[in-house]
Design an enzyme around this catalytic site. Structure first.
Site, PDB file in Angstrom:
ATOM      1  N   PHE A 140       0.814  -1.219   0.000  1.00 41.46           N
ATOM      2  CA  PHE A 140       0.000   0.000   0.000  1.00 41.46           C
ATOM      3  C   PHE A 140       0.844   1.263   0.000  1.00 41.46           C
ATOM      4  CE2 PHE A 140      -0.135  -1.966   4.262  1.00 41.46           C
ATOM      5  CZ  PHE A 140       0.587  -1.037   5.006  1.00 41.46           C
ATOM      6  N   GLY A 190       1.297   3.594  -3.299  1.00 44.03           N
ATOM      7  CA  GLY A 190       0.369   4.646  -3.692  1.00 44.03           C
ATOM      8  C   GLY A 190      -0.099   5.524  -2.545  1.00 44.03           C
ATOM      9  N   HIS A 191       0.337   5.229  -1.318  1.00 46.56           N
ATOM     10  CA  HIS A 191      -0.174   5.968  -0.141  1.00 46.56           C
ATOM     11  C   HIS A 191       0.966   6.329   0.796  1.00 46.56           C
ATOM     12  CE1 HIS A 191      -2.823   6.782   3.358  1.00 46.56           C
ATOM     13  NE2 HIS A 191      -3.752   6.951   2.442  1.00 46.56           N
ATOM     14  N   PHE A 192       1.761   7.126   0.609  1.00 49.04           N
ATOM     15  CA  PHE A 192       1.985   8.016  -0.538  1.00 49.04           C
ATOM     16  C   PHE A 192       3.431   7.816  -0.949  1.00 49.04           C
ATOM     17  CE2 PHE A 192      -1.284   9.940   2.131  1.00 49.04           C
ATOM     18  CZ  PHE A 192      -2.304  10.096   1.230  1.00 49.04           C
ATOM     19  N   VAL A 211       2.506   6.578   4.412  1.00 48.18           N
ATOM     20  CA  VAL A 211       1.611   6.551   5.572  1.00 48.18           C
ATOM     21  C   VAL A 211       0.689   5.343   5.416  1.00 48.18           C
ATOM     22  CG1 VAL A 211      -0.253   7.754   6.784  1.00 48.18           C
ATOM     23  CG2 VAL A 211       1.653   9.072   5.828  1.00 48.18           C
TER      24      VAL A 211
END
EC number: 4.2.1.59
Length: 153
Positions: free
Chosen positions: A43, A46-48, A53
């Site tokens: 994750f 893309g986050h971030f 985070v």
């Protein structure tokens, strides 16, 4: 409880299995679990990308997974049944109340999940859940779950 036993109680697998170890568990009372958050979590792509985070919804999901293990083990104990997961049983996350996100979770953190059983009524289990990093609260919520399947508790 190590990862192999956790896999017996949860149907989740990579990349959605969000518990690495159970630290403490008292059926019909509480569970403490941990998730080691690494830079390799999918994750974080893309986050971030420039400020990794852990998504808050995944912190809540980790708490719900801990609640699921506590719920299954507690239901078995209450019914006087052997402490074994059912082959076809599955625990569903059915509700969340009072969710609050207080701090971010980043790579390198060790997320501690503390879940306490509040009550069980008409097949719905309610839990008070809290996630911490270095003793600082990052998330709190009340979580509701239910079980399904032919042999579900």
């Amino acid at each position: 409880m190590g990862i192999e036993e956790i896999r017996r109680y949860l149907p989740h697998r990579y990349p959605f299995l969000l518990i690495d170890r159970i630290i403490a568990l008292e059926t019909q009372n509480y569970i403490h679990a941990l998730k080691n958050v690494t830079a390799n979590e999918p994750f974080f792509q893309g986050h971030f990308p420039n400020k990794a985070v852990m998504p808050g919804v995944l912190v809540v999901e980790a708490m719900a997974q801990a609640a699921g293990i506590l719920g299954v083990k507690s239901a078995k104990a209450a019914a006087g049944l052997p402490d074994e997961p059912e082959e076809d049983g599955i625990y569903f996350f059915v509700g969340i109340d009072k969710a609050r996100f207080r701090k971010t979770v980043v790579p390198g953190d060790q997320l501690i999940l503390e879940v306490k059983l509040l009550r069980s009524r008409r097949g719905i289990w309610s839990f008070d859940a809290r996630a911490t990093v270095d003793d600082a609260v990052v998330c709190t919520a009340e979580i509701m779950c239910t079980s399904a399947g032919k042999g579900a508790a």
